[in-house]
Scaffold this active site. Sequence first.
Site, PDB file in Angstrom:
ATOM      1  N   ALA A  71      66.944  33.958  53.256  1.00  0.00           N
ATOM      2  CA  ALA A  71      68.422  34.250  52.720  1.00  0.00           C
ATOM      3  C   ALA A  71      68.137  35.673  52.179  1.00  0.00           C
ATOM      4  O   ALA A  71      66.959  36.375  52.070  1.00  0.00           O
ATOM      5  CB  ALA A  71      68.415  33.532  51.522  1.00  0.00           C
ATOM      6  N   GLY A 117      65.031  30.904  54.422  1.00  0.00           N
ATOM      7  CA  GLY A 117      66.253  30.236  55.336  1.00  0.00           C
ATOM      8  C   GLY A 117      65.895  30.449  56.821  1.00  0.00           C
ATOM      9  O   GLY A 117      66.412  29.719  57.728  1.00  0.00           O
ATOM     10  N   GLU A 120      64.314  27.299  57.900  1.00  0.00           N
ATOM     11  CA  GLU A 120      65.231  26.001  57.821  1.00  0.00           C
ATOM     12  C   GLU A 120      66.124  26.332  59.092  1.00  0.00           C
ATOM     13  O   GLU A 120      66.573  25.317  59.513  1.00  0.00           O
ATOM     14  CB  GLU A 120      66.242  26.577  56.504  1.00  0.00           C
ATOM     15  CG  GLU A 120      65.315  26.030  55.314  1.00  0.00           C
ATOM     16  CD  GLU A 120      66.051  26.154  54.069  1.00  0.00           C
ATOM     17  OE1 GLU A 120      66.615  25.149  53.645  1.00  0.00           O
ATOM     18  OE2 GLU A 120      66.319  27.335  53.555  1.00  0.00           O
ATOM     19  N   GLU A 142      60.497  29.430  48.881  1.00  0.00           N
ATOM     20  CA  GLU A 142      61.413  29.721  47.837  1.00  0.00           C
ATOM     21  C   GLU A 142      60.959  29.342  46.522  1.00  0.00           C
ATOM     22  O   GLU A 142      61.483  30.126  45.322  1.00  0.00           O
ATOM     23  CB  GLU A 142      62.692  28.714  47.923  1.00  0.00           C
ATOM     24  CG  GLU A 142      63.523  28.860  49.247  1.00  0.00           C
ATOM     25  CD  GLU A 142      62.954  28.620  50.792  1.00  0.00           C
ATOM     26  OE1 GLU A 142      61.707  28.241  50.754  1.00  0.00           O
ATOM     27  OE2 GLU A 142      63.713  28.592  51.598  1.00  0.00           O
ATOM     28  N   ASP A 337      25.172  55.013  48.431  1.00  0.00           N
ATOM     29  CA  ASP A 337      24.519  55.184  47.255  1.00  0.00           C
ATOM     30  C   ASP A 337      23.499  56.070  47.065  1.00  0.00           C
ATOM     31  O   ASP A 337      22.964  56.532  47.891  1.00  0.00           O
ATOM     32  CB  ASP A 337      24.402  53.561  46.936  1.00  0.00           C
ATOM     33  CG  ASP A 337      24.578  53.408  45.424  1.00  0.00           C
ATOM     34  OD1 ASP A 337      23.718  53.844  44.814  1.00  0.00           O
ATOM     35  OD2 ASP A 337      25.527  52.592  44.892  1.00  0.00           O
ATOM     36  N   VAL A 391      28.656  55.478  38.497  1.00  0.00           N
ATOM     37  CA  VAL A 391      28.730  54.953  36.905  1.00  0.00           C
ATOM     38  C   VAL A 391      29.894  56.134  36.342  1.00  0.00           C
ATOM     39  O   VAL A 391      29.926  57.313  36.454  1.00  0.00           O
ATOM     40  CB  VAL A 391      27.430  55.191  36.391  1.00  0.00           C
ATOM     41  CG1 VAL A 391      26.481  54.158  36.652  1.00  0.00           C
ATOM     42  CG2 VAL A 391      26.672  56.686  36.884  1.00  0.00           C
ATOM     43  N   SER A 419      37.666  54.374  35.143  1.00  0.00           N
ATOM     44  CA  SER A 419      38.834  53.610  34.408  1.00  0.00           C
ATOM     45  C   SER A 419      39.153  54.419  33.009  1.00  0.00           C
ATOM     46  O   SER A 419      39.861  53.843  32.262  1.00  0.00           O
ATOM     47  CB  SER A 419      37.987  52.325  34.074  1.00  0.00           C
ATOM     48  OG  SER A 419      36.776  52.311  33.927  1.00  0.00           O
ATOM     49  N   ASN A 443      39.098  44.620  38.904  1.00  0.00           N
ATOM     50  CA  ASN A 443      38.197  43.855  39.309  1.00  0.00           C
ATOM     51  C   ASN A 443      38.693  42.465  39.122  1.00  0.00           C
ATOM     52  O   ASN A 443      39.515  42.106  38.077  1.00  0.00           O
ATOM     53  CB  ASN A 443      37.007  43.978  38.184  1.00  0.00           C
ATOM     54  CG  ASN A 443      35.817  43.413  38.646  1.00  0.00           C
ATOM     55  OD1 ASN A 443      35.684  42.716  39.878  1.00  0.00           O
ATOM     56  ND2 ASN A 443      34.778  43.340  37.670  1.00  0.00           N
ATOM     57  N   ASN A 490      45.165  48.971  31.386  1.00  0.00           N
ATOM     58  CA  ASN A 490      44.028  48.730  30.291  1.00  0.00           C
ATOM     59  C   ASN A 490      44.502  49.056  28.788  1.00  0.00           C
ATOM     60  O   ASN A 490      44.281  48.333  27.836  1.00  0.00           O
ATOM     61  CB  ASN A 490      42.572  49.392  30.719  1.00  0.00           C
ATOM     62  CG  ASN A 490      41.942  48.855  31.738  1.00  0.00           C
ATOM     63  OD1 ASN A 490      42.491  47.705  32.040  1.00  0.00           O
ATOM     64  ND2 ASN A 490      40.958  49.427  32.347  1.00  0.00           N
TER      65      ASN A 490
HETATM   66  P1  NAI Z   1      28.053  49.769  39.020  1.00  0.00           P
HETATM   67  O1  NAI Z   1      26.974  50.383  38.023  1.00  0.00           O
HETATM   68  O2  NAI Z   1      28.188  48.334  39.309  1.00  0.00           O
HETATM   69  O3  NAI Z   1      27.976  50.781  40.385  1.00  0.00           O
HETATM   70  C1  NAI Z   1      27.647  52.029  40.216  1.00  0.00           C
HETATM   71  C2  NAI Z   1      26.708  52.562  41.447  1.00  0.00           C
HETATM   72  O4  NAI Z   1      26.941  53.874  41.687  1.00  0.00           O
HETATM   73  C3  NAI Z   1      25.664  52.077  41.341  1.00  0.00           C
HETATM   74  O5  NAI Z   1      25.246  51.190  42.763  1.00  0.00           O
HETATM   75  C4  NAI Z   1      24.750  53.133  41.499  1.00  0.00           C
HETATM   76  O6  NAI Z   1      23.381  53.343  42.221  1.00  0.00           O
HETATM   77  C5  NAI Z   1      25.722  54.438  42.079  1.00  0.00           C
HETATM   78  N1  NAI Z   1      25.477  55.785  41.689  1.00  0.00           N
HETATM   79  C6  NAI Z   1      25.328  56.324  40.475  1.00  0.00           C
HETATM   80  N2  NAI Z   1      25.016  57.456  40.684  1.00  0.00           N
HETATM   81  C7  NAI Z   1      25.078  57.721  42.033  1.00  0.00           C
HETATM   82  C8  NAI Z   1      25.341  58.960  42.873  1.00  0.00           C
HETATM   83  N3  NAI Z   1      25.157  60.237  42.291  1.00  0.00           N
HETATM   84  N4  NAI Z   1      25.505  58.963  44.214  1.00  0.00           N
HETATM   85  C9  NAI Z   1      25.760  57.800  44.344  1.00  0.00           C
HETATM   86  N5  NAI Z   1      25.688  56.688  44.025  1.00  0.00           N
HETATM   87  C10 NAI Z   1      25.303  56.797  42.685  1.00  0.00           C
HETATM   88  O7  NAI Z   1      29.469  50.274  38.334  1.00  0.00           O
HETATM   89  P2  NAI Z   1      30.917  49.906  38.561  1.00  0.00           P
HETATM   90  O8  NAI Z   1      31.369  48.671  37.619  1.00  0.00           O
HETATM   91  O9  NAI Z   1      31.211  49.434  39.923  1.00  0.00           O
HETATM   92  O10 NAI Z   1      31.910  51.010  38.005  1.00  0.00           O
HETATM   93  C11 NAI Z   1      32.069  52.027  39.053  1.00  0.00           C
HETATM   94  C12 NAI Z   1      33.293  53.147  38.694  1.00  0.00           C
HETATM   95  O11 NAI Z   1      34.373  52.153  38.712  1.00  0.00           O
HETATM   96  C13 NAI Z   1      33.196  53.476  37.135  1.00  0.00           C
HETATM   97  O12 NAI Z   1      33.803  54.666  37.038  1.00  0.00           O
HETATM   98  C14 NAI Z   1      33.928  52.223  36.303  1.00  0.00           C
HETATM   99  O13 NAI Z   1      34.506  52.921  35.205  1.00  0.00           O
HETATM  100  C15 NAI Z   1      35.226  51.909  37.540  1.00  0.00           C
HETATM  101  N6  NAI Z   1      35.700  50.766  37.204  1.00  0.00           N
HETATM  102  C16 NAI Z   1      34.877  49.715  37.032  1.00  0.00           C
HETATM  103  C17 NAI Z   1      35.550  48.602  36.826  1.00  0.00           C
HETATM  104  C18 NAI Z   1      34.849  47.281  36.538  1.00  0.00           C
HETATM  105  O14 NAI Z   1      35.436  46.274  36.341  1.00  0.00           O
HETATM  106  N7  NAI Z   1      33.544  47.028  36.657  1.00  0.00           N
HETATM  107  C19 NAI Z   1      36.946  48.182  36.925  1.00  0.00           C
HETATM  108  C20 NAI Z   1      37.758  49.526  37.381  1.00  0.00           C
HETATM  109  C21 NAI Z   1      36.864  50.849  37.262  1.00  0.00           C
END
Ligand code: NAI
Length: 680
Positions: A71, A117, A120, A142, A337, A391, A419, A443, A490
């Site tokens: 609808a 709809g 339907e 709906e 990474d 990180v 973040s 996340n 946040n």
């Molecule tokens: P994490 O610690 O799980 O992962 C970070 C990764 O980055 C690791 O695998 C590490 O080996 C890699 N790393 C570090 N330095 C590096 C470099 N120079 N070159 C390549 N890789 C590198 O961290 P996470 O939790 O995934 O967070 C990542 C980003 O996301 C941060 O900025 C965090 O604030 C943001 N974020 C995190 C959330 C969460 O719930 N964990 C939610 C939203 C954003």
Amino acid sequence: MGFEPGFKHWRLEIDASNIANLHLDKQGPGPNVLSSEVLGELDVIIGAIGESLPRGLIIRSAKPSGFIAGADVKEIATLRDSEDALALIRRGQTIFDRLEGLACPTVAAIRGFCVGGGLELALACRYRVALDEPATRLGLPEVLLGIHPGFGGTMRLTRLIGAPAAMDLMLSGRTVDARTAKKLGIVDAAVPERHFESAIIAHALTPPPIKTPKYFLQLANAKLLRPWLARYLRAQVRKRVRANHYPAPYALIDLWERHGGDPAQTLLEEARSVARLATGPSARNLVRVFFLQERLKGLGRKQGPAQPKIHVIGAGVMGGDIAAWCALRGLHVTLQDRGAQYIAPALRRAHDLFSKRIRDRRLRRAAFDRLVPDHDGLGLPHADVVIEAIVEDVKIKQALYETIEPRLKADAILATNTSSIPLETLAAILKRPERLVGLHFFNPVAKMQLIEVIDAPATDPECLAKTAALVRALDRLPLPVKSSPGFLVNRVLMPYLMEAIVLWSEGIPPEVVDDVATEFGMPMGPLELADTVGIDICLSVGQILAGHFKSEVPGQLRNLVSQGHLGRKSGKGIYTYRKGKPVRRRARGKDSYDLDEICDRLMLRLINESVACLRERVVEDADLLDAGMIFGTGFAPFRGGPLHYVEDTGKEAIEGRLEALTTRFGPRFSPDPGWTTLTL
Ligand code: NAI
């Protein structure tokens, strides 16, 4: 055929075998919807077909996007009262009844979505032939708008496939693909493209016998059995939603239990029930949420590259899941990474995601092929968008930017998933700060619908538009947010979580605090949410925001972290976890607590922070703020968002409650200066 052309939305052609092909092509850019005008024209056309009686009638969509989306929600939003609604619904029912009553075979040719709809209408046809391709989806969603089917769908679907499956579909609002629809008996055929046309024609020219559900399924509709099944269905629905928040599924069960045996009475009561629901507060707010969602979708409409190449740096919790999600959505992704060992866990999680979401083995393989581990960063110079998710450390992020910036394509976008770090700080070392945007995923990536698109003062508006388009390509909702501490979601959530910890430190059982929040309509209590996010992450975000806004972080949070009680992931936080589930004790003496005051302490801190964000223009307007909180945190959709709640409750009343709380508990409740200028 004996009537004049000149319909705005329908086109009728009679072919050589005297089959009438009726094409719906609703004027305007959107999908086909059943507006009053579309239905009015259909009414006239059915009348004419009834008189001239061709060999068969085939109803088709002339729009490639799909069959009919339902609808016209805009019309639902403008209904004045339940009488107005009843008249509209009864008219639709009469038209569909006349379609059903045509003496010639009628076939709905279903390609793409066929929902609400639209389904339907298809159910009022004698046959339904669906194209078996991923875009074909059928359902009666709906309830998601706070109503239930009103054009005879409750009666026709139940009659066609039996009450258990029909009620399951209508109560959940889920859609099914063509093959499942065939299995359930909703469609008569689900065929690939090459057989589609011949199957449609065959149903019109040599109509097969009409299918009915198996005997035991018909039995479920018997007068004596309905109350039993209804009781079971109510118990199932109660696990998901409360009747005072979402009355529609309960009304649907009542309708079927009382009138399921009598089609004519079901139709009348179906219309009355939808008329009541559609003009009630829950549906009004859910319709508002629908439009907020449409608005966010619209923000991502401006085109970026059709298939942007993505390079993700950081394969951790976030980066790994972001890369997998991009590949799932059809984009080519390289994932970098510091070493292959950091990428491997992300690939394992991607495998789990693809296995869950993609049924076809070849398509699953293809998704995997799109996700390329790239330890050396070979994908970097080819990427249209580079998503940085390493990180959360300014120095480390800046050092990375210095090394990668010279290797980026001239028009590449650098998107950070930070973040908490202001984009201005990260951009300070960039030669081209205008290419930096924030792309703040939540996340878990595969579940959260919202992505904040962060705008720093130097950011090029075109980069923002392209980033929003990427968010849409990922089937997510983009929310434009100004770069400021904690961005929107946040920041608004944090005072609410902190207040929950304070309440708990005062000795109130966590179950009581959480129940108050879910009774208000939050999807999960704040203490369970803190455990789920991780107590350490809450502490770190809380401290960053406390630094900016001169607020306090409850000592109890620090204690938990120092004891290693980090929440769900460590098996203990505020709750103890068994098999990943919190052990909840029955909260004895719940009524001895002032539940209204607990609710005010939680929700008014969240609302006060919302007002502060609006004053600072963290988002452009109140609707965007409400949208952010609904899609980013699940804030009670039936309340229409925190600021809409203020509008409904009364600004002065809420300000007064904040002042009373300030007197009792201190300045953290002081009404934000934004209240004086707040207009809703
Ligand atoms: P994490 O610690 O799980 O992962 C970070 C990764 O980055 C690791 O695998 C590490 O080996 C890699 N790393 C570090 N330095 C590096 C470099 N120079 N070159 C390549 N890789 C590198 O961290 P996470 O939790 O995934 O967070 C990542 C980003 O996301 C941060 O900025 C965090 O604030 C943001 N974020 C995190 C959330 C969460 O719930 N964990 C939610 C939203 C954003």
